[in-house]
Write a protein that holds these residues in place. Structure first.
Motif, PDB file in Angstrom:
ATOM      1  N   PHE A 153      -3.885  -9.705  -4.841  1.00  0.00           N
ATOM      2  CA  PHE A 153      -2.934  -8.823  -3.817  1.00  0.00           C
ATOM      3  C   PHE A 153      -3.623  -7.516  -4.091  1.00  0.00           C
ATOM      4  O   PHE A 153      -4.234  -7.197  -4.974  1.00  0.00           O
ATOM      5  CB  PHE A 153      -1.492  -8.818  -4.531  1.00  0.00           C
ATOM      6  CG  PHE A 153      -0.977 -10.305  -4.594  1.00  0.00           C
ATOM      7  CD1 PHE A 153      -0.511 -10.815  -3.339  1.00  0.00           C
ATOM      8  CD2 PHE A 153      -1.037 -11.004  -5.798  1.00  0.00           C
ATOM      9  CE1 PHE A 153       0.029 -12.205  -3.522  1.00  0.00           C
ATOM     10  CE2 PHE A 153      -0.650 -12.277  -5.837  1.00  0.00           C
ATOM     11  CZ  PHE A 153       0.080 -12.921  -4.783  1.00  0.00           C
ATOM     12  N   ASP A 154      -3.265  -6.606  -3.094  1.00  0.00           N
ATOM     13  CA  ASP A 154      -3.603  -5.200  -3.139  1.00  0.00           C
ATOM     14  C   ASP A 154      -2.741  -4.469  -4.328  1.00  0.00           C
ATOM     15  O   ASP A 154      -1.618  -4.510  -4.154  1.00  0.00           O
ATOM     16  CB  ASP A 154      -3.259  -4.404  -1.702  1.00  0.00           C
ATOM     17  CG  ASP A 154      -4.576  -4.885  -0.709  1.00  0.00           C
ATOM     18  OD1 ASP A 154      -5.587  -5.451  -1.097  1.00  0.00           O
ATOM     19  OD2 ASP A 154      -4.015  -5.233   0.620  1.00  0.00           O
ATOM     20  N   SER A 155      -3.233  -3.599  -4.914  1.00  0.00           N
ATOM     21  CA  SER A 155      -2.562  -2.869  -5.923  1.00  0.00           C
ATOM     22  C   SER A 155      -1.947  -1.762  -5.113  1.00  0.00           C
ATOM     23  O   SER A 155      -2.331  -1.352  -4.000  1.00  0.00           O
ATOM     24  CB  SER A 155      -3.581  -2.487  -7.112  1.00  0.00           C
ATOM     25  OG  SER A 155      -2.876  -1.417  -7.968  1.00  0.00           O
ATOM     26  N   ALA A 156      -0.624  -1.222  -5.777  1.00  0.00           N
ATOM     27  CA  ALA A 156      -0.097  -0.079  -5.029  1.00  0.00           C
ATOM     28  C   ALA A 156      -0.903   1.272  -5.598  1.00  0.00           C
ATOM     29  O   ALA A 156      -0.537   2.414  -5.013  1.00  0.00           O
ATOM     30  CB  ALA A 156       1.445   0.084  -5.719  1.00  0.00           C
ATOM     31  N   GLN A 157      -1.531   1.142  -6.608  1.00  0.00           N
ATOM     32  CA  GLN A 157      -2.677   2.259  -7.054  1.00  0.00           C
ATOM     33  C   GLN A 157      -3.879   2.244  -6.084  1.00  0.00           C
ATOM     34  O   GLN A 157      -4.580   1.531  -6.275  1.00  0.00           O
ATOM     35  CB  GLN A 157      -3.042   2.015  -8.538  1.00  0.00           C
ATOM     36  CG  GLN A 157      -3.833   3.151  -9.181  1.00  0.00           C
ATOM     37  CD  GLN A 157      -3.412   4.510  -9.171  1.00  0.00           C
ATOM     38  OE1 GLN A 157      -2.375   4.738  -8.740  1.00  0.00           O
ATOM     39  NE2 GLN A 157      -4.486   5.577  -9.295  1.00  0.00           N
ATOM     40  N   PRO A 158      -3.949   3.307  -5.663  1.00  0.00           N
ATOM     41  CA  PRO A 158      -5.170   3.624  -4.590  1.00  0.00           C
ATOM     42  C   PRO A 158      -6.329   3.434  -5.343  1.00  0.00           C
ATOM     43  O   PRO A 158      -6.669   3.998  -6.266  1.00  0.00           O
ATOM     44  CB  PRO A 158      -4.974   4.957  -3.925  1.00  0.00           C
ATOM     45  CG  PRO A 158      -3.488   5.371  -4.090  1.00  0.00           C
ATOM     46  CD  PRO A 158      -2.954   4.523  -5.307  1.00  0.00           C
TER      47      PRO A 158
END
Length: 283
Positions: free
Chosen positions: A73-78
């Motif tokens: 999954f993509d992290s919410a931290q850029p």
């Protein structure tokens, strides 16, 4: 018992105990530190459920469409690397059994609630997006709760991006779903709200608020726990009194954080639930 008696009892509990009790669409009967922020644990999954149903009603996805069951999954931290869930930290083998295959979004949402599956939660978030969950909180009238990341997004956590709830906001969200099932609501159509309540009524983790109610009492419930945290929020549907909302959040050493294990925090929430039940005709 009086509410003052219950407050006096909770004053002796280590940590912070927050609570909110009200009839549907009514002012609260009793509150305690209702706007205190707590780490959300799995209670944030109710907002994800509502975001999914809103997207389905808007026509941007199909609830019964199969989607790939992946664990990346993509992290919410850029700029952070993608993250994965740990099987031993989940509560639902049924979702993991589908890994590498596919499953309908509706089924994943149900497992996210009734078994509190983390993998299912992140899969649903991947299809609705965190901004849609934020919109749910806003529409429900929540003032302080934030769903900033998925489950086990440790890079985001280290960057200070977290998931926070209050007892007042959880009560607002559950109350909006219950009210919306009978009248045109803020969150979804009456049919959509009723469908979400049905999922919450099927909750299998019943060791806290539900344990304080008489056998067979219906409660549309979502709870959450990690070590040091035990929360539970639900709409109680008595046969002999109007429905009411009860949300309790605890940040306390009494919470062991174990799945399906009745600890002192569970017993505390059951006690609060029993006391509110006893007062149900006077809420």
């Amino acid at each position: 018992m009086t509410w003052d008696d219950l407050d006096a009892h909770l004053d002796r509990v280590p940590g912070t105990v927050s609570a909110y009790v009200c009839r549907l669409d009514a002012s609260p009967t009793w509150t305690r530190h209702a706007d205190a922020g707590h780490y959300a644990a799995s209670t944030m999954k109710v907002g994800v459920l509502a975001a999914l149903h809103r997207a389905a009603e808007a026509g941007t996805l199909e609830l019964d469409a199969d989607v790939p069951v992946v664990n990346e999954f993509d992290s919410a931290q850029p700029g952070a690397p993608r993250f994965s869930c740990a099987p031993h930290y989940d509560n639902d083998d049924a979702v993991w059994d589908r890994l590498g295959g596919a499953a309908p979004l509706r089924w994943l949402a149900e497992r996210m609630i009734v078994r509190s599956s983390n993998l299912a939660t992140n899969l649903v978030i991947g299809h609705v997006g965190l901004p849609a969950v934020a919109e749910v909180w806003a529409l429900a009238g929540a003032r302080n709760s934030v769903t900033g990341r998925g489950i086990e997004d440790f890079a985001a956590r280290e960057a200070g991006i977290t998931n926070t709830v209050t007892a007042a906001d959880l009560a607002a969200l559950l109350g909006a779903l219950a009210s919306g099932a009978t009248t045109s609501g803020r969150l979804a159509s009456p049919a959509g709200c009723a469908a979400m309540l049905d999922v919450l009524l099927a909750q299998e983790h019943r060791e806290d608020l539900a344990a304080g109610l008489p056998e067979g009492t219906r409660i549309a419930l979502k709870n959450g726990w990690v070590r040091g945290v035990r929360h539970s929020a639900g709409v109680v549907l008595p046969d002999d009194a109007p429905p009411y909302v009860l949300a309790v959040c605890t940040t306390t050493d009494l919470a062991g954080g174990d799945d399906d294990v009745e600890d002192d925090a569970c017993r505390l929430l059951a006690h609060i639930s029993a006391q509110v039940w006893a007062a149900r005709h006077h809420l």
